[in-house]
Design a protein around this motif. Sequence first.
Motif, mmCIF file in Angstrom:
data_model
loop_
_atom_site.group_PDB
_atom_site.id
_atom_site.type_symbol
_atom_site.label_atom_id
_atom_site.label_comp_id
_atom_site.label_asym_id
_atom_site.label_seq_id
_atom_site.Cartn_x
_atom_site.Cartn_y
_atom_site.Cartn_z
ATOM 1 N N UNK A 1 0.841 -1.203 0.000
ATOM 2 C CA UNK A 1 0.000 0.000 0.000
ATOM 3 C C UNK A 1 0.870 1.245 0.000
ATOM 4 N N UNK A 2 0.536 2.223 -0.825
ATOM 5 C CA UNK A 2 1.171 3.544 -0.760
ATOM 6 C C UNK A 2 0.077 4.593 -0.783
ATOM 7 N N UNK A 3 0.296 5.692 -0.072
ATOM 8 C CA UNK A 3 -0.681 6.772 -0.100
ATOM 9 C C UNK A 3 -0.027 8.085 0.329
ATOM 10 N N UNK A 4 -0.639 9.173 -0.095
ATOM 11 C CA UNK A 4 -0.199 10.518 0.244
ATOM 12 C C UNK A 4 -1.422 11.253 0.753
ATOM 13 N N UNK A 5 -1.444 11.534 2.055
ATOM 14 C CA UNK A 5 -2.656 12.048 2.693
ATOM 15 C C UNK A 5 -2.502 13.486 3.176
ATOM 16 N N UNK A 6 -3.598 14.255 3.020
ATOM 17 C CA UNK A 6 -3.705 15.585 3.620
ATOM 18 C C UNK A 6 -2.498 16.477 3.333
ATOM 19 N N UNK A 7 -2.046 16.453 2.100
ATOM 20 C CA UNK A 7 -0.903 17.272 1.709
ATOM 21 C C UNK A 7 -1.363 18.697 1.425
ATOM 22 N N UNK A 8 -0.586 19.671 1.877
ATOM 23 C CA UNK A 8 -0.951 21.080 1.749
ATOM 24 C C UNK A 8 0.257 21.896 1.305
ATOM 25 N N UNK A 9 0.092 22.694 0.267
ATOM 26 C CA UNK A 9 1.138 23.604 -0.193
ATOM 27 C C UNK A 9 0.533 25.000 -0.370
ATOM 28 N N UNK A 10 1.190 26.011 0.188
ATOM 29 C CA UNK A 10 0.755 27.399 0.050
ATOM 30 C C UNK A 10 1.615 28.106 -0.993
ATOM 31 N N UNK A 11 1.009 28.978 -1.776
ATOM 32 C CA UNK A 11 1.767 29.791 -2.716
ATOM 33 C C UNK A 11 1.087 31.136 -2.894
#
Length: 217
Positions: free
Chosen positions: A104-114
């Motif tokens: 299993x792989x996952x990327x959760x709740x990622x946030x980037x501001x610009x």
Amino acid sequence: MNLQSNHMKTRTVAAILVGGSLAVTSSASAGLTWMGSASNASMDSGIQLYASSTTKSDFVQLVGASALTAGTATMGASTISYTGIDAQGGWALSGSLPNVEGSHVRSDNNTLFFEVTGQQQVSFWSAAGLGSMQFRIMNWNTVETLVDHYDFELDNTAAFNWTETLEAGVYVMQFNAASRSEGDIAFSGDMMTFTVPAPGALALVGAAGLVGARRRR
């Protein structure tokens, strides 16, 4: 602001493409500048990566300025990698899974501001595939949601395209993607990609349009 995490069995192939002139926090480029961290902790960028097998898991968390750097979570042949902001201002998320049930792989709740100055065109693209993905961009100043796309299907996620010119302001981007092997599929490739044209590329396109218009007169 947290997006829904997807922890059920999923298999996905998702890709994100956003175009524009972007830059690392320390060096501004035409139109858009990444914000790694700020005095307001609620505006810290963050990346969370998970890779797991049937018995073990690996977790990588990048917060603030480190969210603009690369990170990889690996457990056996299960790997998920985030390239971070490159010299052109883009980033990529990729994954690799063996055909072993429970990987299993996952990327959760990622946030980037610009932050955008003037105007900046951006484009989003996700490929058709198996599993789940979510993508959101919101104007932090006006609390206006520009795009909020969520796709979770056990059989197939549909392709998705979005392009818009952003006005000056601070924006927050959030995204999730998940892939899980059920023992009958191996996955390897881009899950999400955020790319940037070379500086001045959009201006050249505009100039070419003007030349074409003159020739037609």
